[in-house]
Every structure is written in structure tokens, then in C-alpha cells.
Design a protein around this motif. Structure first.
Motif, PDB file in Angstrom:
ATOM      1  N   LEU A 119      -8.445  -5.225   5.309  1.00 60.69           N
ATOM      2  CA  LEU A 119      -7.897  -3.972   5.848  1.00 60.69           C
ATOM      3  C   LEU A 119      -9.042  -2.988   6.032  1.00 60.69           C
ATOM      4  N   GLY A 120      -9.073  -2.333   7.198  1.00 62.51           N
ATOM      5  CA  GLY A 120     -10.063  -1.269   7.393  1.00 62.51           C
ATOM      6  C   GLY A 120      -9.339   0.060   7.348  1.00 62.51           C
ATOM      7  N   PHE A 121      -9.976   1.084   6.786  1.00 60.68           N
ATOM      8  CA  PHE A 121      -9.332   2.404   6.742  1.00 60.68           C
ATOM      9  C   PHE A 121     -10.119   3.418   7.555  1.00 60.68           C
ATOM     10  N   TYR A 127      10.335  -0.927  -7.454  1.00 56.48           N
ATOM     11  CA  TYR A 127      10.908  -2.274  -7.509  1.00 56.48           C
ATOM     12  C   TYR A 127      10.208  -3.162  -6.482  1.00 56.48           C
ATOM     13  N   GLU A 128       9.613  -4.247  -6.946  1.00 55.13           N
ATOM     14  CA  GLU A 128       8.862  -5.152  -6.062  1.00 55.13           C
ATOM     15  C   GLU A 128       9.419  -6.560  -6.243  1.00 55.13           C
ATOM     16  N   ARG A 129       9.672  -7.236  -5.114  1.00 57.13           N
ATOM     17  CA  ARG A 129      10.304  -8.556  -5.245  1.00 57.13           C
ATOM     18  C   ARG A 129       9.336  -9.646  -5.703  1.00 57.13           C
ATOM     19  N   GLY A 141       5.952   3.905   5.749  1.00 58.06           N
ATOM     20  CA  GLY A 141       5.054   2.781   6.033  1.00 58.06           C
ATOM     21  C   GLY A 141       5.653   1.846   7.077  1.00 58.06           C
ATOM     22  N   ASP A 142       5.318   0.556   6.977  1.00 58.77           N
ATOM     23  CA  ASP A 142       5.812  -0.415   7.963  1.00 58.77           C
ATOM     24  C   ASP A 142       7.334  -0.483   7.997  1.00 58.77           C
ATOM     25  N   ALA A 143       7.984  -0.151   6.905  1.00 54.26           N
ATOM     26  CA  ALA A 143       9.457  -0.144   6.897  1.00 54.26           C
ATOM     27  C   ALA A 143       9.973   0.857   7.919  1.00 54.26           C
ATOM     28  N   ARG A 147       9.844  -8.831  -9.478  1.00 52.18           N
ATOM     29  CA  ARG A 147      10.928  -9.806  -9.242  1.00 52.18           C
ATOM     30  C   ARG A 147      12.270  -9.123  -9.019  1.00 52.18           C
ATOM     31  N   LYS A 148      12.250  -7.986  -8.373  1.00 52.49           N
ATOM     32  CA  LYS A 148      13.500  -7.287  -8.039  1.00 52.49           C
ATOM     33  C   LYS A 148      13.603  -7.212  -6.527  1.00 52.49           C
ATOM     34  N   ASN A 149      14.517  -7.981  -5.977  1.00 52.15           N
ATOM     35  CA  ASN A 149      14.671  -8.050  -4.524  1.00 52.15           C
ATOM     36  C   ASN A 149      15.872  -7.197  -4.112  1.00 52.15           C
ATOM     37  N   LEU A 150      15.620  -6.086  -3.441  1.00 49.81           N
ATOM     38  CA  LEU A 150      16.733  -5.203  -3.073  1.00 49.81           C
ATOM     39  C   LEU A 150      17.648  -5.869  -2.050  1.00 49.81           C
ATOM     40  N   ARG A 151      18.947  -5.844  -2.323  1.00 50.19           N
ATOM     41  CA  ARG A 151      19.906  -6.369  -1.347  1.00 50.19           C
ATOM     42  C   ARG A 151      20.717  -5.244  -0.730  1.00 50.19           C
ATOM     43  N   HIS A 160      -5.330  -0.983  16.514  1.00 48.34           N
ATOM     44  CA  HIS A 160      -6.127   0.201  16.157  1.00 48.34           C
ATOM     45  C   HIS A 160      -6.637   0.113  14.710  1.00 48.34           C
ATOM     46  N   GLY A 161      -6.196  -0.881  13.965  1.00 51.88           N
ATOM     47  CA  GLY A 161      -6.581  -0.960  12.543  1.00 51.88           C
ATOM     48  C   GLY A 161      -6.127   0.273  11.791  1.00 51.88           C
ATOM     49  N   ALA A 162      -4.901   0.731  12.067  1.00 49.10           N
ATOM     50  CA  ALA A 162      -4.495   2.022  11.508  1.00 49.10           C
ATOM     51  C   ALA A 162      -3.104   2.023  10.880  1.00 49.10           C
ATOM     52  N   GLY A 163      -2.458   0.851  10.796  1.00 45.23           N
ATOM     53  CA  GLY A 163      -1.081   0.808  10.271  1.00 45.23           C
ATOM     54  C   GLY A 163      -1.007   1.235   8.815  1.00 45.23           C
ATOM     55  N   ALA A 164      -1.909   0.723   7.997  1.00 39.83           N
ATOM     56  CA  ALA A 164      -1.877   1.075   6.574  1.00 39.83           C
ATOM     57  C   ALA A 164      -2.280   2.539   6.388  1.00 39.83           C
ATOM     58  N   GLY A 165      -3.180   3.000   7.263  1.00 39.16           N
ATOM     59  CA  GLY A 165      -3.572   4.416   7.207  1.00 39.16           C
ATOM     60  C   GLY A 165      -2.376   5.315   7.471  1.00 39.16           C
ATOM     61  N   MET A 166      -1.500   4.878   8.379  1.00 39.44           N
ATOM     62  CA  MET A 166      -0.302   5.674   8.701  1.00 39.44           C
ATOM     63  C   MET A 166       0.635   5.734   7.485  1.00 39.44           C
ATOM     64  N   HIS A 194     -10.530  -5.713   0.805  1.00 39.13           N
ATOM     65  CA  HIS A 194      -9.564  -6.785   0.656  1.00 39.13           C
ATOM     66  C   HIS A 194      -8.289  -6.151   0.111  1.00 39.13           C
ATOM     67  N   ARG A 195      -7.153  -6.383   0.823  1.00 39.68           N
ATOM     68  CA  ARG A 195      -5.899  -5.718   0.435  1.00 39.68           C
ATOM     69  C   ARG A 195      -5.564  -5.954  -1.044  1.00 39.68           C
ATOM     70  N   ALA A 196      -5.715  -7.211  -1.479  1.00 37.75           N
ATOM     71  CA  ALA A 196      -5.335  -7.542  -2.853  1.00 37.75           C
ATOM     72  C   ALA A 196      -6.214  -6.796  -3.860  1.00 37.75           C
ATOM     73  N   ILE A 211       0.843  -1.202   0.000  1.00 39.74           N
ATOM     74  CA  ILE A 211       0.000   0.000   0.000  1.00 39.74           C
ATOM     75  C   ILE A 211       0.882   1.257   0.000  1.00 39.74           C
ATOM     76  N   ALA A 212       1.941   1.263   0.842  1.00 44.29           N
ATOM     77  CA  ALA A 212       2.799   2.460   0.953  1.00 44.29           C
ATOM     78  C   ALA A 212       3.435   2.786  -0.395  1.00 44.29           C
ATOM     79  N   GLY A 213       4.100   1.803  -1.000  1.00 45.50           N
ATOM     80  CA  GLY A 213       4.804   2.040  -2.259  1.00 45.50           C
ATOM     81  C   GLY A 213       3.856   2.450  -3.379  1.00 45.50           C
TER      82      GLY A 213
HETATM   83  C1  LIG Z   1      -3.459  -9.017  11.230  1.00 43.80           C
HETATM   84  C2  LIG Z   1      -3.274  -7.599  10.705  1.00 43.80           C
HETATM   85  C3  LIG Z   1      -4.380  -6.795  10.489  1.00 43.80           C
HETATM   86  C4  LIG Z   1      -4.241  -5.468  10.041  1.00 43.80           C
HETATM   87  N1  LIG Z   1      -5.334  -4.685   9.859  1.00 43.80           N
HETATM   88  C5  LIG Z   1      -5.199  -3.401   9.479  1.00 43.80           C
HETATM   89  C6  LIG Z   1      -6.333  -2.570   9.279  1.00 43.80           C
HETATM   90  O1  LIG Z   1      -7.471  -2.983   9.448  1.00 43.80           O
HETATM   91  N2  LIG Z   1      -6.123  -1.275   8.901  1.00 43.80           N
HETATM   92  C7  LIG Z   1      -4.871  -0.745   8.691  1.00 43.80           C
HETATM   93  O2  LIG Z   1      -4.742   0.447   8.377  1.00 43.80           O
HETATM   94  N3  LIG Z   1      -3.767  -1.532   8.857  1.00 43.80           N
HETATM   95  C8  LIG Z   1      -3.898  -2.825   9.241  1.00 43.80           C
HETATM   96  N4  LIG Z   1      -2.803  -3.616   9.384  1.00 43.80           N
HETATM   97  C9  LIG Z   1      -1.470  -3.045   9.089  1.00 43.80           C
HETATM   98  C10 LIG Z   1      -1.214  -3.008   7.587  1.00 43.80           C
HETATM   99  O3  LIG Z   1      -1.431  -4.279   7.028  1.00 43.80           O
HETATM  100  C11 LIG Z   1       0.213  -2.532   7.298  1.00 43.80           C
HETATM  101  O4  LIG Z   1       0.500  -1.375   8.065  1.00 43.80           O
HETATM  102  C12 LIG Z   1       0.399  -2.182   5.826  1.00 43.80           C
HETATM  103  O5  LIG Z   1      -0.084  -3.182   4.977  1.00 43.80           O
HETATM  104  C13 LIG Z   1       1.873  -1.932   5.533  1.00 43.80           C
HETATM  105  O6  LIG Z   1       2.030  -1.586   4.180  1.00 43.80           O
HETATM  106  P1  LIG Z   1       3.472  -1.390   3.562  1.00 43.80           P
HETATM  107  O7  LIG Z   1       3.260  -1.047   2.138  1.00 43.80           O
HETATM  108  O8  LIG Z   1       4.281  -0.472   4.407  1.00 43.80           O
HETATM  109  O9  LIG Z   1       4.171  -2.817   3.708  1.00 43.80           O
HETATM  110  P2  LIG Z   1       3.774  -4.217   3.026  1.00 43.80           P
HETATM  111  O10 LIG Z   1       2.323  -4.306   2.779  1.00 43.80           O
HETATM  112  O11 LIG Z   1       4.410  -5.263   3.864  1.00 43.80           O
HETATM  113  O12 LIG Z   1       4.484  -4.148   1.615  1.00 43.80           O
HETATM  114  C14 LIG Z   1       5.869  -4.280   1.480  1.00 43.80           C
HETATM  115  C15 LIG Z   1       6.173  -4.690   0.048  1.00 43.80           C
HETATM  116  O13 LIG Z   1       7.586  -4.663  -0.149  1.00 43.80           O
HETATM  117  C16 LIG Z   1       8.002  -5.832  -0.825  1.00 43.80           C
HETATM  118  N5  LIG Z   1       9.395  -6.081  -0.423  1.00 43.80           N
HETATM  119  C17 LIG Z   1       9.840  -6.457   0.802  1.00 43.80           C
HETATM  120  N6  LIG Z   1      11.177  -6.543   0.802  1.00 43.80           N
HETATM  121  C18 LIG Z   1      11.595  -6.210  -0.455  1.00 43.80           C
HETATM  122  C19 LIG Z   1      12.877  -6.087  -1.072  1.00 43.80           C
HETATM  123  N7  LIG Z   1      13.994  -6.356  -0.397  1.00 43.80           N
HETATM  124  N8  LIG Z   1      12.940  -5.713  -2.384  1.00 43.80           N
HETATM  125  C20 LIG Z   1      11.795  -5.444  -3.069  1.00 43.80           C
HETATM  126  N9  LIG Z   1      10.546  -5.541  -2.528  1.00 43.80           N
HETATM  127  C21 LIG Z   1      10.457  -5.905  -1.235  1.00 43.80           C
HETATM  128  C22 LIG Z   1       7.030  -6.911  -0.349  1.00 43.80           C
HETATM  129  O14 LIG Z   1       6.963  -7.983  -1.267  1.00 43.80           O
HETATM  130  C23 LIG Z   1       5.721  -6.117  -0.259  1.00 43.80           C
HETATM  131  O15 LIG Z   1       5.014  -6.122  -1.467  1.00 43.80           O
HETATM  132  C24 LIG Z   1      -2.934  -4.948   9.806  1.00 43.80           C
HETATM  133  C25 LIG Z   1      -1.802  -5.769   9.988  1.00 43.80           C
HETATM  134  C26 LIG Z   1      -1.975  -7.081  10.438  1.00 43.80           C
HETATM  135  C27 LIG Z   1      -0.732  -7.937  10.632  1.00 43.80           C
END
Ligand SMILES: Cc1cc2nc3c(=O)[nH]c(=O)nc-3n(C[C@H](O)[C@H](O)[C@H](O)COP(=O)(O)OP(=O)(O)OC[C@H]3O[C@@H](n4cnc5c(N)ncnc54)[C@H](O)[C@@H]3O)c2cc1C
Length: 430
Positions: free
Chosen positions: A52-54, A39-41, A304-306, A139-143, A314-320, A119-121, A20-22
Motif C-alpha cells: 500500500l502506498g500512502f 468486531y473482526e471476522r 472506507g471501502d464499505a 472471529r465475529k462475522n456480522l450478519r 490513484h493508489g488512494a483508496g486506503a488514504g480515503m 506492507h499492509r499486514a 485500515i479503516a476500522g
Molecule cells: C490491487 C490494489 C492495490 C491498492 N493499492 C493501494 C495503495 O497503494 N494505496 C491506497 O491508499 N489504497 C490502495 N488500495 C485500496 C486499499 O487497499 C483499500 O482502500 C483499503 O485497504 C480499504 O480498507 P478498509 O479497512 O475499508 O477495508 P478492508 O481492508 O477490506 O478491511 C475490511 C475488514 O472487515 C472485515 N470484515 C468484512 N466483513 C465482515 C463482517 N461481516 N464482520 C466482521 N468483519 C468483517 C474483513 O475481514 C477485513 O479485515 C489498493 C487496492 C487494491 C485492490
């Protein structure tokens, strides 16, 4: 060296990770005329499926980045069947499925179409349609990342999720904050056909979001798939260490879930009884124990999560992530426009922009990680079972997340960057 006026320079942004972040960052930058390569692995955008809830702040940030992101979300969002999110005592109270509320701890009005799920997908599929194919490499995995110095217009944004490689490169592999930690909770997730759920739980309990609170475990239920399924996320406190170093999921059995909820009131036990025999167990990791002291190093930046992985209470990680993107998109747009006429070097402009981003986003995102851990514990009575205290804590924390003013954040971000620019101007004069 001062920037050349006739070059019409364009910023180049490499985004690592297409979650979601990227994806939202890419859309926002592309629409502002900034060069993006994502670049996505994985071999596609939408390999991981989950609900996911927003919250409203996230929807607001979507609109600020690009209204089409919000349209994409609404296309796949499932409307709540009622306007309420209810927290109940599922442990000591005499739960009733007939609508009497003797177990009520807290009721939150969601408002018209507030806190909708998707649904996230499916959401990522819609976002992918807004990103030109030539901007993405799968298919690009950053090292590693090498600083060669020849492209001063290049920024790398780590959107590579909770186990971010870019975080290790920003903070150093030996830094404790380079790795997430186990929150000592895991979740069993399952879907129950709605007719079965209604038979046992009644209409009221299955029509909207319920958080079932109690000692040592808690469960969230809400309708999904147009109301045909009841989604169950049953969290369990776990004093042990997570045994799998590489994997965040493992398989579990219904019996394990039954044991974890054996002291709960009958309705919650009935929900657990409806789960399938084989269950997925999801370890909840976060960055609570060792928050990153900064999200920036040179021209590398985390989002994002990185940057800040939160537990899901809080259902708020993706929102952040989306709030982060709104701030970063605005700043890089300012750098891009400043580049056209500025007397400053590209490195200086980017340094100021990324320092601004760090300042604007660090406190709020660290706080989300902290409060999410805390409410997860609160739901399992690790801070006492007083319903008044629990409801007060839920109330102010949820409001602080939901009511965050994204326009104000954008204004302050701009102001902060401009102030830094003035200081740099002054330094050049004297
Ligand atoms: C059980 C659960 C329920 C949740 N419910 C909610 C909710 O209701 N609402 C909400 O806001 N948040 C929710 N969250 C949090 C939310 O899912 C995350 O905060 C959010 O999806 C993070 O997005 P992101 O893009 O930062 O990371 P990710 O979604 O993890 O995406 C990272 C991407 O980077 C790719 N990647 C990783 N390493 C590499 C590399 N080396 N090179 C290239 N690509 C790479 C991965 O393949 C992936 O596609 C929930 C989390 C969990 C675990």
C-alpha cells in the motif's frame, strides 16, 4: 428526552471490520475517551498481505487522528529510492533503458518522502499495538443489526470493506448500490528479484515508480522490501464479466500476461517475461456504477471501502479511509462533549453528526471512485493516446487528491455540525 447531567454519558461505538479503516477509527476514538468495540471476522488483524502506498493527504489525516498512527506508518514505510514518479509511453515509443526520456509522458515530483509504500499486514500489526486487546473481538462475522432502541448512545460503523454487509443493511439488500461491480480490469501481481530486474531494465527503471502506459493494458513497477525486489502490478482490460461470484482472486499464467502485453515496447515485455509462471489474478471491483446515495441510516454509518470502494489506479483508496476516519472521529468527539451538558437527546446529536459526516465525505469519496476509473482507462488509451492530454489529466487529478487540506476539512466539519446544532436550538425555542 433531554439528557441527564449527572450521568456522565459515554458514547459506545461498535466498529465492524478491522482493516485500515476500522483500526485507525478505533485508535482515534479510544484516545478521545469514547468506548469502542471492534468486531473482526478473521482470527487476527493482519491476514491479508499487499503493498500500500500512502499519499500526503493520508499522512496528514493520520496525524490529525493520532500522531502515533503516523509514527506507526513511518516505522514500516519503505523510502523511495528517488523523488520521482514517472509515466511513460510503453507502447509506441522507442523505450530506452539508458536514461534517455523519449517515452516520457509525465513526471511527478514526490518530494521528500512523498508517497511511501508499506506492507499492509506490517502496518496493521503496528496499529494493533495501539488498540487495547479488550476493545477487540476476533472471529465475529456480522450478519445483521437489530435496532432495539434501548442504547441511544450506540453507533455502528461499517468498516467491513468492499463487500460490506453493513452497506447492505444501510441501503437495503435490494438496492443496486449495496453491491460493488466489476471494473472490467484485473491485475496480475508479482515480485521480481532486483538483480534480475536490473539486468534487464537497468538502474534507472528499477530505482523508482514507473507507470507503463499502452493500449488495452498498463503496468506499475516500484522497488519494495528495501530495494531487494521489484513489485509489478500488470493491469489488463477485460470486456468479459468476472466469472467467480464469491471470489475476487483467481490463478493465472504468465502466458496470459505475455499475451496481454504482446504489442508493448520491449522493456515492458521484458518485465512481464520476468514474472513467475503462476500468477495471482486480482479482479478490480469498485462502486463506480452504483455509488451509495448516503453513508448513513439511523445510527449506522459506513466508512472506507464499505462506503466507497475505489479501483487502485490513484493508489488512494486506503488514504480515503483515513480521511473518513479523521472526519468521523472529530464529529463523535463533539457529540461526546456536547452530551455532557446538552439539552438535546443523544439521538438528535448523533443524527446531526452523522448527517454532517455524510455531507462532508460523500462528494470527495464518490469523486475518487470516478477519477480512479477514469485514469485507469486513460492509462490504457481508452480516452486517446495524446500524451499532452494524458499528462494534464494525471496532473490535476493527482493534485486534487494529494493537496487536500485535512485541517480545513476538520474546520468545515465542525462548522457544519455547529450550524445544525444552532438550528436545532432555534427549533426548541419556538
Ligand atoms: C490491487 C490494489 C492495490 C491498492 N493499492 C493501494 C495503495 O497503494 N494505496 C491506497 O491508499 N489504497 C490502495 N488500495 C485500496 C486499499 O487497499 C483499500 O482502500 C483499503 O485497504 C480499504 O480498507 P478498509 O479497512 O475499508 O477495508 P478492508 O481492508 O477490506 O478491511 C475490511 C475488514 O472487515 C472485515 N470484515 C468484512 N466483513 C465482515 C463482517 N461481516 N464482520 C466482521 N468483519 C468483517 C474483513 O475481514 C477485513 O479485515 C489498493 C487496492 C487494491 C485492490
Amino acid at each position: 428526552m433531554p439528557f441527564m447531567l449527572d450521568e456522565q454519558p459515554t458514547l459506545n461505538v461498535a466498529i465492524v471490520g478491522g482493516g485500515i479503516a476500522g483500526a485507525v477509527l478505533a485508535i482515534g476514538l479510544i484516545n478521545r475517551g469514547i468506548n469502542v468495540k471492534l468486531y473482526e471476522r478473521a482470527r487476527d488483524f493482519s491476514e491479508v498481505g499487499a503493498g500500500l502506498g500512502f499519499t500526503p493527504n493520508a499522512e496528514w489525516a493520520m496525524k490529525v487522528i493520532d500522531p502515533l498512527i503516523h509514527v506507526a506508518f513511518k516505522k514500516v514505510a519503505v523510502q523511495n529510492s528517488t523523488d520521482w514518479f514517472t509515466w511513460i509511453d510503453s507502447y509506441t515509443a522507442n523505450e530506452a533503458t539508458d536514461g534517455s526520456n523519449d517515452e516520457l509522458i509525465y513526471n511527478m515530483y514526490l518530494g521528500e518522502r512523498g508517497f511511501e509504500g508499506c506492507h499492509r499486514a506490517q502496518f496493521l500489526d503496528e496499529l494493533a499495538k495501539l488498540i487495547p486487546r479488550q476493545c477487540v473481538e476476533f472471529r465475529k462475522n456480522l450478519r445483521t443489526i437489530e435496532e432495539r432502541g434501548e442504547d441511544q448512545k450506540m453507533v455502528v460503523v461499517g468498516c467491513d470493506g468492499i463487500r460490506s454487509r453493513v452497506r447492505q443493511l444501510v441501503l437495503g439488500e435490494d438496492h443496486p448500490a449495496a453491491y460493488p461491480g466489476y471494473s472490467h480490469k484485473y491485475a496480475f501481481r508479482g515480485l521480481i528479484p532486483m538483480e534480475k530486474a536490473v539486468e534487464v531494465l537497468g538502474e534507472k527503471r528499477t530505482a523508482s515508480r514507473f507507470m507503463h502506459l499502452g493500449q488495452g493494458a498498463h503496468a506499475l513497477t516500484f522497488p519494495v522490501a528495501g530495494g531487494t525486489l521489484l513489485n509489478v502490478v500488470a493491469f489488463v482490460n477485460d470486456p468479459e464479466e468476472w466469472p467467480h461470484s464469491e471470489k475476487l482472486t483467481s490463478t493465472g499464467t504468465k502466458q496470459e500476461a505475455v499475451n496481454a502485453f504482446k504489442h508493448f515496447a520491449p522493456t515492458t515485455r521484458a518485465i512481464i517475461d520476468l514474472l513467475p509462471e503462476k500468477l495471482d489474478r486480482w479482479a478490480i471491483f469498485d462502486t463506480f456504477d452504483n455509488p451509495a446515495p448516503t453513508y448513513v441510516k439511523g445510527r449506522m454509518v459506513l466508512m472506507g471501502d464499505a462506503a466507497h470502494a475505489s479501483s487502485p489506479h490513484h493508489g488512494a483508496g486506503a488514504g480515503m479511509c483515513i480521511e473518513d476516519a479523521a472526519a468521523l472521529v472529530g464529529l463523535l468527539q463533539m457529540v461526546q462533549s456536547e452530551m455532557q451538558h446538552s439539552k438535546h437527546t443523544m439521538s438528535d446529536l448523533l443524527r446531526l453528526a452523522l448527517a454532517t459526516y455524510d455531507q462532508v465525505r460523500l462528494d470527495r469519496s464518490h469523486w475518487l471512485v470516478e477519477t480512479s476509473r477514469y485514469v485507469g482507462e486513460l492509462y490504457e488509451w481508452q480516452h486517446g493516446s495524446d500524451p499532452v492530454k494524458i499528462s494534464r489529466e494525471i496532473d490535476w487529478r493527482a493534485r486534487k487528491i494529494w493537496a487536500y487540506n485535512i485541517e480545513e476539512m476538520s474546520r468545515l466539519t465542525k462548522e457544519n455540525f455547529t450550524r445544525r446544532l444552532w438550528k436545532l436550538d432555534e427549533a426548541l425555542l419556538y
